[in-house]
Design a protein around this motif. Structure first.
Motif, PDB file in Angstrom:
ATOM      1  N   SER A   6     -24.419  28.507  16.922  1.00 22.81           N
ATOM      2  CA  SER A   6     -25.878  28.649  17.490  1.00 22.81           C
ATOM      3  C   SER A   6     -25.770  28.734  19.283  1.00 22.81           C
ATOM      4  N   ILE A   9     -19.971  27.987  23.500  1.00 20.05           N
ATOM      5  CA  ILE A   9     -18.710  28.345  23.171  1.00 20.05           C
ATOM      6  C   ILE A   9     -18.885  29.031  21.932  1.00 20.05           C
ATOM      7  N   GLY A  10     -19.372  28.359  20.834  1.00 24.41           N
ATOM      8  CA  GLY A  10     -19.335  28.974  19.445  1.00 24.41           C
ATOM      9  C   GLY A  10     -19.954  30.425  19.312  1.00 24.41           C
ATOM     10  N   ARG A  29     -26.866  25.242  12.169  1.00 22.55           N
ATOM     11  CA  ARG A  29     -27.866  24.384  11.470  1.00 22.55           C
ATOM     12  C   ARG A  29     -28.906  24.869  11.120  1.00 22.55           C
ATOM     13  N   VAL A  51     -22.579  19.860  10.204  1.00 19.78           N
ATOM     14  CA  VAL A  51     -21.317  19.235   9.825  1.00 19.78           C
ATOM     15  C   VAL A  51     -21.221  17.927   9.412  1.00 19.78           C
ATOM     16  N   CYS A  52     -22.452  16.979   9.758  1.00 17.35           N
ATOM     17  CA  CYS A  52     -22.711  15.708   9.270  1.00 17.35           C
ATOM     18  C   CYS A  52     -22.511  15.518   7.704  1.00 17.35           C
ATOM     19  N   VAL A  78     -20.909  17.197  20.226  1.00 16.89           N
ATOM     20  CA  VAL A  78     -21.924  16.718  20.965  1.00 16.89           C
ATOM     21  C   VAL A  78     -21.343  15.704  22.023  1.00 16.89           C
ATOM     22  N   SER A 124     -11.147  20.309  21.058  1.00 16.93           N
ATOM     23  CA  SER A 124     -11.060  18.897  21.541  1.00 16.93           C
ATOM     24  C   SER A 124     -11.475  19.055  23.284  1.00 16.93           C
ATOM     25  N   SER A 125     -11.170  18.216  23.981  1.00 20.19           N
ATOM     26  CA  SER A 125     -11.332  18.130  25.312  1.00 20.19           C
ATOM     27  C   SER A 125     -10.106  17.404  26.154  1.00 20.19           C
ATOM     28  N   TYR A 140     -17.472   9.955  24.373  1.00 16.70           N
ATOM     29  CA  TYR A 140     -17.192  11.270  24.097  1.00 16.70           C
ATOM     30  C   TYR A 140     -15.602  11.487  23.993  1.00 16.70           C
ATOM     31  N   HIS A 169      -8.598  22.709  24.287  1.00 16.66           N
ATOM     32  CA  HIS A 169      -9.537  22.542  25.546  1.00 16.66           C
ATOM     33  C   HIS A 169      -9.948  23.704  25.968  1.00 16.66           C
ATOM     34  N   TYR A 172     -13.785  23.666  31.538  1.00 12.26           N
ATOM     35  CA  TYR A 172     -15.126  23.189  31.881  1.00 12.26           C
ATOM     36  C   TYR A 172     -16.195  24.341  32.067  1.00 12.26           C
ATOM     37  N   VAL A 173     -17.012  24.210  30.808  1.00  8.41           N
ATOM     38  CA  VAL A 173     -17.842  25.731  30.609  1.00  8.41           C
ATOM     39  C   VAL A 173     -19.198  25.388  30.960  1.00  8.41           C
ATOM     40  N   THR A 175     -22.283  25.332  29.622  1.00  8.33           N
ATOM     41  CA  THR A 175     -23.191  25.365  28.486  1.00  8.33           C
ATOM     42  C   THR A 175     -24.102  24.207  28.505  1.00  8.33           C
TER      43      THR A 175
END
Ligand SMILES: NC(=O)c1ccc[n+]([C@@H]2O[C@H](COP(=O)([O-])OP(=O)(O)OC[C@H]3O[C@@H](n4cnc5c(N)ncnc54)[C@H](OP(=O)(O)O)[C@@H]3O)[C@@H](O)[C@H]2O)c1
Length: 218
Positions: A6, A9-10, A29, A51-52, A78, A124-125, A140, A169, A172-173, A175
């Motif tokens: 939504s 990056i996605g 969602r 995804v929950c 998140v 990931s990160s 996080y 990774h 550092y974007v 968003t």
């Protein structure tokens, strides 16, 4: 297939893959209010997914039963609370950042295994590097460190199916997640991610890489 498309990056992954002529499956969602995700021309099919929800992950897998997925990217995530957070907030962050990528990949594994390219990337990160740390207050980073640990445990099982999977990774974007303060544009991050995924070879499976293809320390 982009999970969590939504925003951020996605959304950019969908924009670039669709622009390059791919058939793109993407989840949001808010299927009834897809926003920019609904504006793309090209072959983009949207699905509803929180995804929950185990039930929604299973329903997505049912819907896609006969559809091969060349590249599965789990981008949903998140930032969670900055401190340790209360138990419920902690559980929610772990659910989205740690459990969901693994459950979604497992649910769609046959689709990936049935494709030509057979690639999976779990977002990931670098903040997951060296984590989780005992007594850490940074949920996080811990959630991504735990994702990395689960990924490393499962990846060999995926590899024997011919699947090439990596932890990724994105840089550092700029968003929502970074308050749009980061140095890297989503466009540049995703351009790099696409190149990295295109270049993946079987021997790369199990790596933790950034959007430039550099190895990130576990
Ligand atoms: N930005 C960075 O600098 C950076 C750095 C390292 C790693 N990452 C990772 O990269 C991924 C994408 O980050 P981003 O910067 O694009 O974040 P973002 O702009 O905050 O977007 C997060 C995305 O995740 C989705 N999402 C959150 N909870 C969800 C749930 N329960 N079910 C389904 N979708 C859910 C959001 O959907 P809604 O619109 O419905 O909320 C949104 O599409 C994340 O995994 C993040 O941890 C980002």
């Amino acid at each position: 297939m982009v999970i969590g498309a939504s925003r951020g990056i996605g959304l950019e992954l969908v924009r670039q893959y669709a622009g390059a002529g791919w058939s793109v499956h993407a989840t949001t969602r808010a299927l009834e209010r897809p926003g920019k995700l609904g504006d793309f021309s090209g072959d983009v099919v949207l699905y509803s997914l929180d995804v929950c929800s185990d039930a929604q992950i299973a329903a997505l897998a049912d819907t896609l039963a006969e559809t091969p997925i060349d590249v599965l990217i789990h981008s949903a995530g998140v930032i969670g609370s900055r401190g340790a957070g209360d138990a419920e907030a902690r559980e929610q962050t772990l659910r989205i950042n740690t459990k969901a990528p693994i459950l979604t990949a497992a649910a769609l594994l046959e689709n990936v295994a049935a494709s030509d390219q057979k690639k999976i990337a779990l977002m990931s990160s670098v903040q997951g590097s060296g984590r989780p740390r005992e007594g850490s207050r940074y949920l996080y980073g811990d959630s991504k460190g735990l994702l990395n640990a689960k990924f490393r445990k499962l990846e060999p099982e995926w590899r024997v199916r011919g699947i090439i999977s990596v932890a990724l990774h994105p840089g550092y974007v700029r968003t929502d997640m970074t308050g749009f303060m980061a140095t890297l544009s989503p466009k540049k991050s995703v351009k790099g991610i696409r190149r990295v995924l295109t270049d993946l070879r079987p021997e790369d499976s199990g790596r933790f890489v950034d959007y430039k293809g550099n190895t990130v320390a576990w």
